[in-house]
Enzyme design. Structure first.
Site, PDB file in Angstrom:
ATOM      1  N   GLU A 123     -12.575   5.349  -4.871  1.00  0.00           N
ATOM      2  CA  GLU A 123     -12.425   6.753  -5.279  1.00  0.00           C
ATOM      3  C   GLU A 123     -13.649   7.296  -6.018  1.00  0.00           C
ATOM      4  O   GLU A 123     -13.975   8.469  -5.904  1.00  0.00           O
ATOM      5  CB  GLU A 123     -11.163   6.935  -6.129  1.00  0.00           C
ATOM      6  CG  GLU A 123      -9.875   7.050  -5.327  1.00  0.00           C
ATOM      7  CD  GLU A 123      -9.375   5.727  -4.785  1.00  0.00           C
ATOM      8  OE1 GLU A 123      -9.851   4.670  -5.259  1.00  0.00           O
ATOM      9  OE2 GLU A 123      -8.510   5.733  -3.886  1.00  0.00           O
TER      10      GLU A 123
ATOM     11  N   HIS B  25       3.024   5.179  -7.774  1.00  0.00           N
ATOM     12  CA  HIS B  25       2.684   5.976  -6.593  1.00  0.00           C
ATOM     13  C   HIS B  25       3.492   7.264  -6.487  1.00  0.00           C
ATOM     14  O   HIS B  25       3.547   7.865  -5.418  1.00  0.00           O
ATOM     15  CB  HIS B  25       2.923   5.154  -5.312  1.00  0.00           C
ATOM     16  CG  HIS B  25       1.817   4.200  -4.998  1.00  0.00           C
ATOM     17  ND1 HIS B  25       1.407   3.233  -5.881  1.00  0.00           N
ATOM     18  CD2 HIS B  25       1.038   4.066  -3.890  1.00  0.00           C
ATOM     19  CE1 HIS B  25       0.420   2.539  -5.324  1.00  0.00           C
ATOM     20  NE2 HIS B  25       0.180   3.028  -4.130  1.00  0.00           N
TER      21      HIS B  25
END
Lengths: 324, 318
Positions: free
Chosen positions: A60, A129
């Site tokens: 990321e 998540h």
């Protein structure tokens, strides 16, 4: 007007802007050959090729660093962070780099970048998540945070975001890609930083956005059957926050609730309620209530997960409470 | 290299030294705030490196950035003004010591999150790759930055995507106060590039000509091959990590030993021995630099403060 899904609306916005401006390219994990983990960029790789639809490593910081750097030298990257939960891994690039480089160097750098990401619970993905941490990102001046609740808004706002010269975090919701809504034919944009009345009413104001809008519209339908007319203000952009439609509505109804999917503490609702008390205290007829996620990490078990997430009956109960 | 160029390199190194020496005084007098990291001792690195670039090549560095800014052609006036937080600084007084940039000089900052600018450097190169030009991004960072995740993500991406980045590790032996061997699995930082199949080299960094030659070769490789390259340059900072560093982590003998390798002294000797310049000619350069720095301080001190309206300027571009 055509009725299309949220997924199609977002996909159309991306494709239209890529066709209009060669500086626009997409990068992210599985955006290319795979077609996007939520299938938003399905077909893009074949149409635009690997230079404009860049599959990245699962890294990321590299994704957002690359996007910021490319934006600084004049490109218009749309970076996809597969889920907002992974944005934490690249927090530095979102809140410490993208949000600050323009200001800190006296306006020399501009960051025309969109970070598309997906938030929200309800898919039994477990605590790491399933988060809705929008308020965290909205905390930082220099970043713009957009989170649409309808396909029409998603399309118009994403097109504006891609054309904007500022870094924009564009938060979609994991359970809303199949939501259908009417989307205008042809070319249109919707300005960033404008709240919208999505339903008119006179009895109370519901301030919400994204998934909260979907739930609030359902709650308003049920309330209407009981003779209560709720007005729904959809924030659409969390920063910069447009409070005018909220104040206007509240001055009419004098009663409000705020509905969000994130946790209540330090959340979007905290901000909205504070601002109403600060700016419209004389119009308050009842304490303003917040409907939000229970203060727990979201569990896997379906029953427990649903118990933790805000639901339509919670909104109806809060509405009735402020109308007492 | 022509005589004029050689003398200009000498001038640049002396300029960095004097700007920072005077900067120390201004800091101690309370006129410069925040953190200030001095480049003194490392002048040959950025001077040699940036002399080897073409104007279209981008430079991005960490927070020890005054020297890099000067080498890129930013004036001493603007550097001083930014140090003093004035509206005439290149970042309009909003960046300070650690955040100097001038896009017109292809100097892309001064970045103060250790390692944080490496993925951004990759991004500058992505932008150039996308624009189909062969500009190079020269990214400088310290040895300390090679232990953080950003470094690895950026190097991996640069090799995987064939980005034109010259990664330059300025190994000044310490990450803040922690010696390289106490923080890094390998003390030869260059070896880290091997893990990414990236060409690399380690050189001594106290002689500006050594740096220049190595940088030329590396830049040629990057431009021609469309591949990144990793250059480790051994150097030493004579002052503390930042102003006010008590320097408990190193002995004065060690500093003394490196001071004998002063990059300005080495180059001074080289120019005289090669008969490129006389001692007198070099002294004239030094005197001109003294004058330039005195004027820069005057410029900075008499420059306006940013206005309170500027507080809200440049938060967004739109």
């Amino acid at each position: 007007m055509a009725k299309i899904t949220m997924r199609e609306a977002i996909s159309q916005a991306l494709m239209e802007e890529m066709d209009l401006d060669p500086a626009v390219f997409i990068l992210g994990e599985e955006v290319g050959v795979w077609g996007g983990s939520y299938a938003v960029t399905k077909g893009f790789y074949d149409k635009y090729g690997p230079e404009r639809v860049k599959d990245t490593p699962i890294a990321e910081n590299a994704i957002l660093g690359a996007a910021i750097g490319a934006a600084m030298v004049g490109q218009r990257p749309v970076a996809e962070i597969m889920t907002i939960n992974f944005a934490f891994s690249a927090m530095d690039y979102i809140v410490n780099q993208a949000a600050k480089l323009h200001y800190m160097f006296g306006g020399q750098f501009t960051i025309p970048m969109v970070i598309r990401t997906v938030g929200g619970g309800g898919r039994q993905l477990g605590a790491t998540h399933s988060q809705t941490p929008d308020a965290v990102f909205a905390h930082f001046p220099g970043l713009k945070v957009v989170s649409p609740g309808t396909p029409a808004d998603a399309k118009g706002l994403l097109k504006s975001a891609i054309r904007s010269n500022d870094p924009i975090l564009f938060i979609e919701h994991a359970t809303m890609y199949q939501v259908r809504g009417e989307v205008p034919e042809g070319e249109y944009t919707i300005p960033i930083g404008k709240s919208k009345i999505q339903r008119e009413g006179k009895d109370l104001t519901i301030v919400t956005y994204c998934k909260g809008l979907e739930l609030s519209m359902k709650a308003a339908d049920q309330l209407a059957k009981e003779g209560v007319e709720a007005e729904i203000v959809d924030l659409r952009t969390l920063r910069p926050l447009d409070m005018e439609p909220v104040f206007e509505s509240f001055k009419k109804t004098n009663r409000a609730i705020v509905v969000e999917e994130g946790w209540k503490s330090y959340g979007v609702g905290s901000e909205i309620v504070s601002r109403i008390y600060e700016e419209a205290f004389d119009y308050v007829d009842a304490p303003i209530l917040r409907v939000a996620q229970k203060e727990v990490p979201l569990p896997y078990n379906r029953t427990l997960e649903q118990a933790a997430l805000p639901q339509v009956p919670d909104i109806i109960a809060a509405a009735k409470e402020v109308l007492k | 290299m022509k005589k004029e160029q050689l003398l200009d390199l000498y001038r640049q190194m002396v300029l960095i030294r004097r700007v920072e020496e005077r900067g120390m005084e201004l800091y101690q007098a309370g006129k410069i705030g925040g953190f200030m990291h001095l480049y003194i001792g490392q002048e040959a690195v950025s001077t040699g490196l940036i002399a080897a670039r073409e104007d279209r090549d981008r430079v991005i560095t960490a927070y020890r950035d005054h020297g890099v800014a000067l080498n890129c052609g930013i004036s001493a006036d603007e550097v001083m003004a930014e140090l003093l937080g004035k509206a005439t600084g290149m970042s309009k007084g909003k960046g300070g010591s650690m955040h100097m940039a001038d896009t017109s000089k292809n100097m892309w900052g001064g970045h103060a999150i250790v390692g944080g600018h490496l993925p951004i450097a990759a991004g500058l190169a992505v932008g150039d790759q996308y624009a189909k030009n062969d500009n190079i991004t020269i990214c400088m960072f310290g040895d300390g930055a090679t232990n953080i995740g950003y470094f690895h993500e950026a190097l991996n991406l640069s090799k995987t995507w064939g980005l034109r980045v010259l990664w330059v590790c300025e190994n000044n032996q310490y990450g803040m106060g922690t010696a390289v061997e106490r923080a890094s699995a390998v003390t030869e930082i260059r070896q880290k590039a091997d893990g990414y199949g990236m060409k690399s080299r380690r050189i001594e960094g106290m002689d500006v000509m050594t740096v220049y030659e190595a940088a030329k070769e590396a830049l040629d490789f990057v431009r021609k091959e469309a591949q990144p390259y990793f250059l480790e340059i051994d150097t030493y900072r004579y002052e503390g990590h930042s102003m006010g560093d008590p320097e408990r982590y190193r002995k004065s003998d060690e500093v003394k030993k490196w001071r004998e390798e002063d990059p300005i002294g080495i180059f001074n000797k080289y120019l005289i021995e090669k008969k490129t310049a006389t001692r007198k000619a070099l002294e004239e350069i030094e005197a001109a630099v003294e004058d330039e720095v005195a004027k820069a301080i005057e410029f900075a001190e008499t420059s306006p403060e940013p206005t309170l309206e500027d507080l809200y300027a440049n938060i967004y571009a739109d």
